[in-house]
Write a protein that holds these residues in place. Structure first.
Motif, PDB file in Angstrom:
ATOM      1  N   SER A   2       1.585   6.349   4.080  1.00  0.00           N
ATOM      2  CA  SER A   2      -0.201   5.803   4.966  1.00  0.00           C
ATOM      3  C   SER A   2      -0.449   5.508   6.254  1.00  0.00           C
ATOM      4  O   SER A   2       0.815   5.439   6.587  1.00  0.00           O
ATOM      5  CB  SER A   2      -0.450   5.027   3.946  1.00  0.00           C
ATOM      6  OG  SER A   2      -2.176   4.266   4.074  1.00  0.00           O
TER       7      SER A   2
ATOM      8  N   LYS B 105      -5.711   1.827  -9.051  1.00  0.00           N
ATOM      9  CA  LYS B 105      -5.214   1.799  -8.123  1.00  0.00           C
ATOM     10  C   LYS B 105      -6.892   1.573  -7.389  1.00  0.00           C
ATOM     11  O   LYS B 105      -8.399   1.626  -7.529  1.00  0.00           O
ATOM     12  CB  LYS B 105      -6.378   3.918  -8.030  1.00  0.00           C
ATOM     13  CG  LYS B 105      -4.560   4.278  -8.498  1.00  0.00           C
ATOM     14  CD  LYS B 105      -4.600   6.382  -8.324  1.00  0.00           C
ATOM     15  CE  LYS B 105      -6.122   6.495  -8.449  1.00  0.00           C
ATOM     16  NZ  LYS B 105      -6.205   8.464  -8.783  1.00  0.00           N
TER      17      LYS B 105
ATOM     18  N   MET C  22      -4.251   8.451   3.027  1.00  0.00           N
ATOM     19  CA  MET C  22      -2.533   8.391   2.336  1.00  0.00           C
ATOM     20  C   MET C  22      -2.302  10.457   2.044  1.00  0.00           C
ATOM     21  O   MET C  22      -3.145  10.493   0.955  1.00  0.00           O
ATOM     22  CB  MET C  22      -2.667   7.839   0.867  1.00  0.00           C
ATOM     23  CG  MET C  22      -2.056   8.060   0.128  1.00  0.00           C
ATOM     24  SD  MET C  22      -1.261   7.025  -1.390  1.00  0.00           S
ATOM     25  CE  MET C  22      -0.226   7.578  -2.492  1.00  0.00           C
TER      26      MET C  22
ATOM     27  N   MET D 103      -5.165   2.793  -2.822  1.00  0.00           N
ATOM     28  CA  MET D 103      -4.842   4.880  -2.771  1.00  0.00           C
ATOM     29  C   MET D 103      -6.054   5.141  -3.288  1.00  0.00           C
ATOM     30  O   MET D 103      -6.399   6.126  -3.044  1.00  0.00           O
ATOM     31  CB  MET D 103      -3.851   4.739  -4.484  1.00  0.00           C
ATOM     32  CG  MET D 103      -4.069   5.540  -4.517  1.00  0.00           C
ATOM     33  SD  MET D 103      -2.389   6.058  -5.665  1.00  0.00           S
ATOM     34  CE  MET D 103      -2.503   7.601  -6.059  1.00  0.00           C
TER      35      MET D 103
ATOM     36  N   ILE E 126       2.160   0.882  -4.247  1.00  0.00           N
ATOM     37  CA  ILE E 126       1.479   1.519  -4.101  1.00  0.00           C
ATOM     38  C   ILE E 126       0.734   1.355  -2.717  1.00  0.00           C
ATOM     39  O   ILE E 126       0.139   0.863  -1.677  1.00  0.00           O
ATOM     40  CB  ILE E 126       0.740   3.053  -4.121  1.00  0.00           C
ATOM     41  CG1 ILE E 126       2.379   3.287  -4.940  1.00  0.00           C
ATOM     42  CG2 ILE E 126       0.089   4.307  -3.522  1.00  0.00           C
ATOM     43  CD1 ILE E 126       1.206   4.845  -5.865  1.00  0.00           C
TER      44      ILE E 126
END
Length: 322
Positions: free
Chosen positions: A306, A34, A270, A37, A128
Motif C-alpha cells: 500500500s 474490509k 493497495m 482495503m 491488511i
C-alpha cells in the motif's frame, strides 16, 4: 471474489469438500469486513512479480482566456507527461494448527472448520488494515489536532493533546473544508469524502453537548443503501461518509492518542498480486515435519503493498479517546 456452494463434509476423508468449505467460509466472512482495503485504489499494472505502478498525470489548468479559440490561432496547450508511483509488494501469511485427535472426535467437523476459517478471515482483514495504516495513516502530511472545546484553539502537536480533547461536529466541518480547499475528489464508491474513525470518536460525536444526533444522514436515507450492507457505516456529516472501525491503531504520548483517517478518491492505493489464498492441509501433509499425521492446518497468504497516491486527498485527525 467468487464463492461456490459445496456439501458439508462429515469426516476427514472428504478432503475436497472440506477444502471448499474452508475457502467458502473465509470469503463469505472476509468480504464484508474490509475497510481501508475496500476504499483503496488498485494499481494500473504490475511490473515483474513484485512491483505495482500507479500512473499520475498533471492537472489540466487552462484559464478561460487561454481556452477561447480565435480564427487561425493555435490555442494554449499543456504537455501531458505521466509520472508514476511505484511500490514493492510483500508477502504475508498466518495459519491455525488443529490436532488430528481433535478433528476425529469432534461431533461437527463442518462447524469447526468453518469457525476456523471465519476467524482467519477476521485476522486477515485486521492484518491488511493495520499494514495500510502503517504505510498510509502514519505518513499523512495534513494533520488536524483536537481542541479543548468545539471551535477552540487547537493543540499544536500530539504531545500537547490531553484527556477531554474529543471529536466534535466542528472537527468534521473543518476536515471537509480542508479536503474541499485542496480540491480533493470525492470517493467514487460513496460520492462523498470518507472517514474511518474509532468507536470512541463515534461516541464522542453522539454525546456532544447540544448535538442533534439527526445531523447524521442515516443509512436508510443514503442514496445507495445496498452498498452499505455488511459495513460499519454510521452516517454522513458535512459531506463525509463516516465508518466505524475497531481496528484503528493508537499512538502513545502523554495520553493514548486516537487517530482518524479522512480521504477522498485515489488518496491511497493497495496492490494485490493475488487475492488471499486460503490453504487447508490434512494431517500428514507436512511430510517429515508431521511424520505421525498429528496435525492439520488452515492458513492464508497474500502478497500486497500500500502507498499514498495523493497527499491532498488525506487528512489525519488526532485526539483523545475519552
Amino acid at each position: 471474489m467468487a464463492t461456490t456452494t459445496t456439501t458439508s463434509p462429515t469426516n476427514l476423508s472428504n478432503y475436497e469438500a472440506i477444502n471448499n468449505l474452508v475457502r467458502d467460509s473465509f470469503l463469505a466472512n472476509f468480504e464484508p469486513r474490509k475497510y481501508l482495503m475496500r476504499f483503496s485504489t488498485a494499481p494500473m499494472n504490475i511490473v515483474g512479480y513484485d512491483k505495482a505502478v500507479w500512473p499520475a498525470a498533471p492537472r489540466l489548468d487552462i484559464t478561460p482566456a487561454q481556452a477561447k479559440l480565435q480564427e487561425g490561432i493555435t490555442p494554449t496547450s499543456q504537455d501531458f507527461e505521466l509520472t508514476s508511483v511505484e511500490v514493492d509488494t510483500e508477502q504475508y501469511g498466518m495459519y491455525y494448527k488443529m490436532s488430528d485427535r481433535f478433528l476425529k472426535v469432534t461431533a461437527n467437523l463442518p462447524s469447526i472448520t468453518a469457525k476456523a476459517s471465519q476467524n482467519l478471515a477476521d485476522a486477515t482483514e485486521r492484518l491488511i488494515d493495520r499494514i495500510i495504516q502503517d504505510e498510509v495513516m502514519d505518513n499523512v502530511s495534513e494533520v488536524l489536532y483536537a481542541a479543548p472545546s468545539a471551535g477552540g484553539t487547537r493543540r499544536t502537536s500530539r504531545a500537547n493533546l490531553q484527556a477531554g480533547d474529543v471529536m466534535t461536529f466542528y472537527d468534521l466541518e473543518e476536515i471537509a473544508f480542508l479536503l474541499d480547499k485542496a480540491e480533493a475528489p470525492v470517493h467514487p464508491e460513496t460520492g462523498t469524502y470518507v472517514g474511518i474513525i474509532a468507536p470512541e470518536h463515534i461516541r464522542q460525536i453522539r454525546q456532544e453537548a447540544g448535538a442533534d444526533v439527526n445531523t447524521f444522514a442515516e443509512a436508510v436515507k443514503y442514496n445507495a443503501p445496498e452498498k452499505l450492507l455488511g459495513t460499519q457505516f454510521v452516517g454522513q456529516i458535512a459531506g463525509i461518509s463516516i465508518f466505524s472501525s475497531q481496528n484503528l491503531k493508537t499512538y502513545n504520548s502523554a495520553i493514548e492518542v486516537f487517530p482518524a483517517l479522512f480521504f477522498g478518491g485515489e488518496a491511497y492505493g493497495m496492490a494485490k498480486l493475488q487475492d488471499p489464498e486460503v490453504i487447508f492441509h490434512l494431517p500428514g501433509s507436512g511430510g517429515t515435519n508431521d511424520p505421525l499425521n498429528q496435525r492439520a492446518t488452515i492458513g492464508m497468504k497474500i502478497d500486497f503493498a500500500s502507498t499514498i497516491l495523493q497527499q491532498e486527498s488525506l487528512v489525519r485527525r488526532e485526539g483523545a479517546g475519552v
